[in-house]
Design a protein around this motif. Structure first.
Motif, PDB file in Angstrom:
ATOM      1  N   UNK A  22       0.830  -1.208   0.000  1.00  0.00           N
ATOM      2  CA  UNK A  22       0.000   0.000   0.000  1.00  0.00           C
ATOM      3  C   UNK A  22       0.864   1.259   0.000  1.00  0.00           C
ATOM      4  N   UNK A  23       1.975   1.240   0.734  1.00  0.00           N
ATOM      5  CA  UNK A  23       2.887   2.381   0.726  1.00  0.00           C
ATOM      6  C   UNK A  23       3.471   2.584  -0.672  1.00  0.00           C
ATOM      7  N   UNK A  24       3.816   1.470  -1.338  1.00  0.00           N
ATOM      8  CA  UNK A  24       4.329   1.580  -2.704  1.00  0.00           C
ATOM      9  C   UNK A  24       3.272   2.158  -3.643  1.00  0.00           C
ATOM     10  N   UNK A 127       3.063  17.313  -3.265  1.00  0.00           N
ATOM     11  CA  UNK A 127       1.951  17.368  -2.329  1.00  0.00           C
ATOM     12  C   UNK A 127       1.689  15.975  -1.749  1.00  0.00           C
ATOM     13  N   UNK A 128       1.382  15.931  -0.463  1.00  0.00           N
ATOM     14  CA  UNK A 128       1.132  14.650   0.193  1.00  0.00           C
ATOM     15  C   UNK A 128      -0.285  14.171  -0.031  1.00  0.00           C
ATOM     16  N   UNK A 129      -0.602  13.726  -1.237  1.00  0.00           N
ATOM     17  CA  UNK A 129      -1.960  13.303  -1.571  1.00  0.00           C
ATOM     18  C   UNK A 129      -2.099  11.798  -1.386  1.00  0.00           C
ATOM     19  N   UNK A 130      -3.347  11.363  -1.320  1.00  0.00           N
ATOM     20  CA  UNK A 130      -3.665   9.942  -1.185  1.00  0.00           C
ATOM     21  C   UNK A 130      -4.612   9.527  -2.307  1.00  0.00           C
ATOM     22  N   UNK A 184      -2.422   5.497   4.514  1.00  0.00           N
ATOM     23  CA  UNK A 184      -1.460   4.607   5.166  1.00  0.00           C
ATOM     24  C   UNK A 184      -0.244   5.440   5.568  1.00  0.00           C
ATOM     25  N   UNK A 185       0.048   5.451   6.870  1.00  0.00           N
ATOM     26  CA  UNK A 185       1.239   6.126   7.391  1.00  0.00           C
ATOM     27  C   UNK A 185       2.029   5.125   8.236  1.00  0.00           C
ATOM     28  N   UNK A 189      -3.416   3.012   9.466  1.00  0.00           N
ATOM     29  CA  UNK A 189      -3.901   2.702   8.132  1.00  0.00           C
ATOM     30  C   UNK A 189      -5.421   2.603   8.193  1.00  0.00           C
ATOM     31  N   UNK A 190      -6.102   3.319   7.313  1.00  0.00           N
ATOM     32  CA  UNK A 190      -7.562   3.313   7.303  1.00  0.00           C
ATOM     33  C   UNK A 190      -8.083   3.800   5.959  1.00  0.00           C
ATOM     34  N   UNK A 191      -9.384   3.630   5.777  1.00  0.00           N
ATOM     35  CA  UNK A 191     -10.081   4.166   4.620  1.00  0.00           C
ATOM     36  C   UNK A 191     -10.878   5.383   5.061  1.00  0.00           C
ATOM     37  N   UNK A 192     -10.708   6.475   4.372  1.00  0.00           N
ATOM     38  CA  UNK A 192     -11.501   7.678   4.632  1.00  0.00           C
ATOM     39  C   UNK A 192     -12.704   7.651   3.691  1.00  0.00           C
ATOM     40  N   UNK A 193     -13.867   7.276   4.239  1.00  0.00           N
ATOM     41  CA  UNK A 193     -15.032   6.945   3.419  1.00  0.00           C
ATOM     42  C   UNK A 193     -16.069   8.073   3.485  1.00  0.00           C
TER      43      UNK A 193
END
Length: 444
Positions: A22-24, A127-130, A184-185, A189-193
């Protein structure tokens, strides 16, 4: 039917290997956004004129049968097998990122600066995007939402992996799920729903007025348009407040033993006190909403305290420290989010004079200097100052709704002109003449 978007945090349980995948994935997505931002910012005038922003960007970077040789061949070679929906999510993100930068830069060129020598804003491509996970394309949920399948980058390929959803709220059962973000940090680790919730508007004809204070966190009253008080309540989470104050006293004690405070002094204690403050705001707002719902109120009335600054107390007094830890804004914001989600509304009234005038219309009150929460009316009646303010807050709301006042001034007059008539403060007694019945139907 009112609709709103609320975001839930769904914790996921994964192994160390899946965490690395997930980090990759996140790192690859950020590299794609970084490279894409350069393309977008260089072609911004052309993209603004395009009929479809996303489709035009894809023609610049993605080869197809009809577009075999795009202008920027780098993306196809570097980001091989990059998912199409993840590419479109990146385009939407970069569009907002570049638009924000160009707007700020345009304001700087127009002279909107804090000082004459302010430097122009810089574009930050890192930018630190997800990544946003589109349903059925990048994420698939189980029927009972006990687990989910997520497409991630594994050894230069994109594969589906199964993750267990450890905890979640029940909001998804009554709302419409939108595309979540994968967070994921190193620590979580979670889903922002995001969830779109629909709810009917509440219409009951009752208002829940709230006076937020220092000695009592929240004082609430249920009042109708005739000035009848149906219920009242005091809420003060003393246990959490004592824990927060104990943490802050430890900081003061440590500061007295130190000649010069270093950077990051008592960082952990300040963080702990901040967490206590968040908890106090959460439980206070929940108590307000629960009280309003229990008694059928459709409106929560608050004082408009934006920009309000307290006066400093006497020398060596704790009043100033109490005001610094006052959570008026946090409680108001959380109450608004929670109450609007169930169909209610928030109304804010002019704050000055709600505590200084007696609710029965007898005139100004006198506050006890030793016990400031006690007020003495001109008739000699002794009453709780916060409860008196809660009644007057509700009265100001109903006076505005019933058009007894001109604007949100907290004063009313019968005529349209104020030249020949004295303005009178709005109190609970203002509403008594509009309807028959008892003034207090409940004193609980």
């Amino acid at each position: 039917m009112k609709r709103s978007i609320r975001t839930d945090k769904w914790e996921i349980e994964i192994s160390q290997q899946k965490r690395q995948w997930m980090k990759d994935t996140i790192a690859e997505y950020r590299l794609f956004c970084k490279a894409l931002s350069i393309v977008v910012i260089n072609n911004w005038p052309e993209l603004q004129k395009a009929e479809s922003f996303c489709a035009t960007v894809e023609r610049l970077i993605h080869p197809t049968a009809k577009n075999p040789s795009p202008r920027h061949n780098y993306f196809h070679k570097r980001f091989y097998k990059f998912p199409s929906y993840l590419r479109r999510a990146a385009i939407e993100y970069v569009q907002g990122q570049v638009s924000s930068y160009l707007s700020r830069y345009g304001k700087w060129l127009d002279g909107e600066r804090r000082h004459p020598h302010e430097k122009p804003p810089l574009f930050n491509a890192n930018a630190g995007c997800y990544p946003a996970l589109y349903k059925n394309q990048l994420i698939k949920y189980a029927e009972d939402f006990s687990y989910a399948q997520i497409k991630v980058r594994k050894h230069n390929d994109w594969v589906w992996i199964k993750v267990k959803i450890k905890s979640k709220r029940q909001r998804h059962l009554i709302g419409e799920l939108r595309s979540p973000m994968l967070i994921v940090t190193n620590k979580q680790q979670h889903l922002s729903v995001p969830i779109r919730v629909s709810h009917p508007k509440r219409k009951t004809g009752l208002a829940c007025s709230v006076d937020m204070g220092i000695n009592t966190t929240a004082t609430m009253a249920i009042v109708d348009q005739h000035g009848t008080v149906h219920a009242r309540m005091f809420f003060h989470p003393s246990k959490e407040i004592d824990r927060r104050d104990k943490s802050l006293r430890a900081v003061s004690k440590a500061a007295r033993k130190t000649k010069q405070l270093s950077k990051g002094f008592c960082k952990q204690r300040y963080r702990k006190a901040q967490q206590y403050n968040r908890q106090i705001a959460q439980i206070t707002s929940r108590a307000i909403v629960n009280f309003a719902v229990k008694h059928g109120a459709d409106t929560v009335v608050l004082e408009n305290l934006k920009g309000w600054k307290p006066r400093a107390g006497k020398k060596r007094s704790k009043l100033k420290a109490k005001f610094h830890s006052w959570l008026k804004s946090a409680v108001a914001d959380l109450t608004q989010m929670k109450f609007e989600e169930i169909g209610g509304r928030i109304f804010k009234v002019f704050a000055r004079g709600t505590s200084s005038e007696a609710y029965d219309g007898s005139g100004p009150v006198q506050r006890n200097k030793k016990q400031y929460e006690i007020a003495t009316f001109s008739t000699g009646k002794i009453y709780n100052a916060d409860l008196n303010a809660a009644y007057n807050i509700a009265a100001r709301f109903w006076a505005i709704i019933l058009k007894l006042t001109h604007g949100n001034s907290g004063q009313w007059l019968k005529g349209k002109s104020s030249l020949n008539q004295q303005r009178i403060p709005v109190t609970l007694s203002t509403l008594w003449g509009r309807g028959a019945g008892s003034r207090f139907s409940c004193v609980a």
